[in-house]
Design an enzyme around this catalytic site. Structure first.
Site, PDB file in Angstrom:
ATOM      1  N   ASN A  11       0.844  -1.197   0.000  1.00 15.59           N
ATOM      2  CA  ASN A  11       0.000   0.000   0.000  1.00 15.59           C
ATOM      3  C   ASN A  11       0.890   1.262   0.000  1.00 15.59           C
ATOM      4  O   ASN A  11       1.529   1.584   0.996  1.00 15.59           O
ATOM      5  CB  ASN A  11      -0.904  -0.048   1.246  1.00 15.59           C
ATOM      6  N   HIS A  13       0.162   4.391  -0.017  1.00 10.38           N
ATOM      7  CA  HIS A  13      -0.246   5.464   0.903  1.00 10.38           C
ATOM      8  C   HIS A  13       0.318   5.217   2.300  1.00 10.38           C
ATOM      9  O   HIS A  13       0.799   6.133   2.959  1.00 10.38           O
ATOM     10  CB  HIS A  13      -1.771   5.534   1.015  1.00 10.38           C
ATOM     11  N   LYS A  14       0.258   3.950   2.727  1.00 14.99           N
ATOM     12  CA  LYS A  14       0.837   3.619   4.037  1.00 14.99           C
ATOM     13  C   LYS A  14       2.318   3.962   4.020  1.00 14.99           C
ATOM     14  O   LYS A  14       2.854   4.531   4.965  1.00 14.99           O
ATOM     15  CB  LYS A  14       0.726   2.106   4.306  1.00 14.99           C
ATOM     16  N   ASP A  72      -0.899  -3.807   9.945  1.00 15.44           N
ATOM     17  CA  ASP A  72      -2.254  -4.268   9.628  1.00 15.44           C
ATOM     18  C   ASP A  72      -3.205  -3.307  10.313  1.00 15.44           C
ATOM     19  O   ASP A  72      -3.085  -3.030  11.505  1.00 15.44           O
ATOM     20  CB  ASP A  72      -2.517  -5.701  10.093  1.00 15.44           C
ATOM     21  N   PHE A 155      -6.353   8.295   2.303  1.00 20.23           N
ATOM     22  CA  PHE A 155      -6.764   7.173   1.448  1.00 20.23           C
ATOM     23  C   PHE A 155      -7.877   6.397   2.153  1.00 20.23           C
ATOM     24  O   PHE A 155      -8.310   6.758   3.250  1.00 20.23           O
ATOM     25  CB  PHE A 155      -5.558   6.265   1.149  1.00 20.23           C
ATOM     26  N   GLY A 156      -8.328   5.333   1.516  1.00 19.83           N
ATOM     27  CA  GLY A 156      -9.273   4.405   2.137  1.00 19.83           C
ATOM     28  C   GLY A 156     -10.505   5.073   2.724  1.00 19.83           C
ATOM     29  O   GLY A 156     -11.239   5.796   2.045  1.00 19.83           O
ATOM     30  N   TYR A 157     -10.714   4.839   4.006  1.00 22.66           N
ATOM     31  CA  TYR A 157     -11.918   5.330   4.684  1.00 22.66           C
ATOM     32  C   TYR A 157     -11.764   6.744   5.254  1.00 22.66           C
ATOM     33  O   TYR A 157     -12.664   7.227   5.948  1.00 22.66           O
ATOM     34  CB  TYR A 157     -12.315   4.351   5.803  1.00 22.66           C
ATOM     35  N   LYS A 178      -2.629  14.619   9.997  1.00 21.56           N
ATOM     36  CA  LYS A 178      -3.118  13.238  10.163  1.00 21.56           C
ATOM     37  C   LYS A 178      -2.084  12.396  10.909  1.00 21.56           C
ATOM     38  O   LYS A 178      -2.407  11.696  11.855  1.00 21.56           O
ATOM     39  CB  LYS A 178      -3.450  12.608   8.801  1.00 21.56           C
ATOM     40  N   HIS A 183      -3.898   6.639  14.073  1.00 23.46           N
ATOM     41  CA  HIS A 183      -3.584   5.290  14.542  1.00 23.46           C
ATOM     42  C   HIS A 183      -2.190   4.862  14.070  1.00 23.46           C
ATOM     43  O   HIS A 183      -1.393   4.362  14.841  1.00 23.46           O
ATOM     44  CB  HIS A 183      -4.652   4.324  14.022  1.00 23.46           C
TER      45      HIS A 183
HETATM   46  P1  ITT Z   1      -0.900  -4.175   2.980  1.00 21.67           P
HETATM   47  O1  ITT Z   1      -1.571  -5.381   3.597  1.00 21.67           O
HETATM   48  O2  ITT Z   1      -0.115  -4.515   1.750  1.00 21.67           O
HETATM   49  O3  ITT Z   1      -0.107  -3.373   3.972  1.00 21.67           O
HETATM   50  P2  ITT Z   1      -3.607  -3.192   2.643  1.00 21.67           P
HETATM   51  O4  ITT Z   1      -4.174  -1.927   2.064  1.00 21.67           O
HETATM   52  O5  ITT Z   1      -4.169  -4.490   2.142  1.00 21.67           O
HETATM   53  O6  ITT Z   1      -2.027  -3.142   2.445  1.00 21.67           O
HETATM   54  P3  ITT Z   1      -4.568  -3.845   5.308  1.00 21.67           P
HETATM   55  O7  ITT Z   1      -4.763  -5.282   4.999  1.00 21.67           O
HETATM   56  O8  ITT Z   1      -3.897  -3.478   6.604  1.00 21.67           O
HETATM   57  O9  ITT Z   1      -3.712  -3.086   4.189  1.00 21.67           O
HETATM   58  O10 ITT Z   1      -5.966  -3.123   5.206  1.00 21.67           O
HETATM   59  C1  ITT Z   1      -6.089  -1.882   5.753  1.00 21.67           C
HETATM   60  C2  ITT Z   1      -7.279  -1.202   5.157  1.00 21.67           C
HETATM   61  O11 ITT Z   1      -7.884  -0.407   6.203  1.00 21.67           O
HETATM   62  C3  ITT Z   1      -6.852  -0.212   4.103  1.00 21.67           C
HETATM   63  O12 ITT Z   1      -6.822  -0.755   2.829  1.00 21.67           O
HETATM   64  C4  ITT Z   1      -7.895   0.872   4.272  1.00 21.67           C
HETATM   65  O13 ITT Z   1      -9.069   0.464   3.675  1.00 21.67           O
HETATM   66  C5  ITT Z   1      -8.149   0.886   5.767  1.00 21.67           C
HETATM   67  N1  ITT Z   1      -7.244   1.851   6.418  1.00 21.67           N
HETATM   68  C6  ITT Z   1      -6.132   1.559   7.166  1.00 21.67           C
HETATM   69  N2  ITT Z   1      -5.510   2.668   7.548  1.00 21.67           N
HETATM   70  C7  ITT Z   1      -6.232   3.693   7.047  1.00 21.67           C
HETATM   71  C8  ITT Z   1      -6.070   5.085   7.070  1.00 21.67           C
HETATM   72  O14 ITT Z   1      -5.038   5.658   7.672  1.00 21.67           O
HETATM   73  N3  ITT Z   1      -6.978   5.840   6.440  1.00 21.67           N
HETATM   74  C9  ITT Z   1      -8.002   5.282   5.800  1.00 21.67           C
HETATM   75  N4  ITT Z   1      -8.227   3.964   5.703  1.00 21.67           N
HETATM   76  C10 ITT Z   1      -7.340   3.160   6.317  1.00 21.67           C
END
Ligand code: ITT
Length: 204
Positions: A11, A13-14, A72, A155-157, A178, A183
């Site tokens: 990911n 963004h992470k 995770d 990103f994401g939520y 942020k 978290h």
């Molecule tokens: P990796 O496993 O490769 O690290 P992933 O995106 O699949 O990437 P996860 O299994 O940990 O990661 O799923 C985390 C999900 O939770 C992520 O895809 C987002 O939908 C959400 N999420 C986690 N952190 C977030 C954040 O800071 N802001 C918004 N959504 C987040």
């Protein structure tokens, strides 16, 4: 202790958030792809911590000289019994856009009053060291599910995660804002201490 940290995440963004927070550790920080590893990892743990360890160990088995970290994370919505939780990435289907995932969640909370919209982001980070030991930390941020999609950062939520103290969603914050309260920011700061302690121990 080796000076390279490999982050077992696909990911991007992470990765950006991670780099921003860990940059001053004085260690080289690379993604697993940059380290030349690209494997699909089956995340079949029951908790964020278990899944973080599964990811870190999967890459740690290949890159045995590096410190391998994995994140995770996910969104827990109290009204939905803490869903989507560890299934956050899979919620509504892996390939479904976050615009749609966010709309599905807003629909599920349609008519739910403010006091029942509480939610949190959770992030577990595991570090696997070359000697096989593992350390895990957790960070959270409390908030609530907003009434509409707002903001384009993050990103994401993020566009539906409203932080009352700041009067906006995490998608309306700058990356620095942020990171200061998220978290992932909290988990990374805890992990930074763990890594700092290890570095110190090994230099003594
Ligand atoms: P990796 O496993 O490769 O690290 P992933 O995106 O699949 O990437 P996860 O299994 O940990 O990661 O799923 C985390 C999900 O939770 C992520 O895809 C987002 O939908 C959400 N999420 C986690 N952190 C977030 C954040 O800071 N802001 C918004 N959504 C987040």
């Amino acid at each position: 202790m080796k000076k390279r940290l490999v982050f077992a995440t696909g990911n991007a963004h992470k990765m950006e958030e991670i780099r921003m927070i860990l940059q001053d550790l004085g260690m080289e920080i690379v993604s697993m792809k940059e380290a030349g590893v690209d494997v699909d990892i089956v995340e079949d743990g029951n908790t964020f911590e278990e899944n973080a360890e599964i990811k870190a160990r999967a890459i740690g088995r290949i890159l045995t000289n590096d410190i391998v970290l994995a994140d995770d994370s996910g969104l827990e919505i109290d009204y939905l019994g803490k869903a989507p939780g560890i299934y956050s990435a899979r919620f509504g289907g892996y390939d479904t856009s976050y615009d749609i995932k966010n709309r599905i969640l807003l629909d599920k909370l349609e008519g739910v009053p403010e006091e029942k919209r509480t939610a949190r982001f959770v992030c577990a980070i595991a570090a696997v060291f070359p000697d096989g030991t593992v350390e895990t930390v957790r960070g959270t941020i409390e908030g609530m599910i907003g009434y509409e999609i707002a903001g384009e950062n993050g990103f994401g939520y993020d566009p539906i995660f409203y932080v009352p103290e700041y009067g906006c969603t995490t998608a309306e914050m700058t990356p620095e804002q942020k990171n200061a309260l998220s978290h992932r920011g909290n988990a990374l700061r805890a992990m930074k201490e763990v890594l700092g302690d290890r570095l110190k121990e090994e230099s003594e």
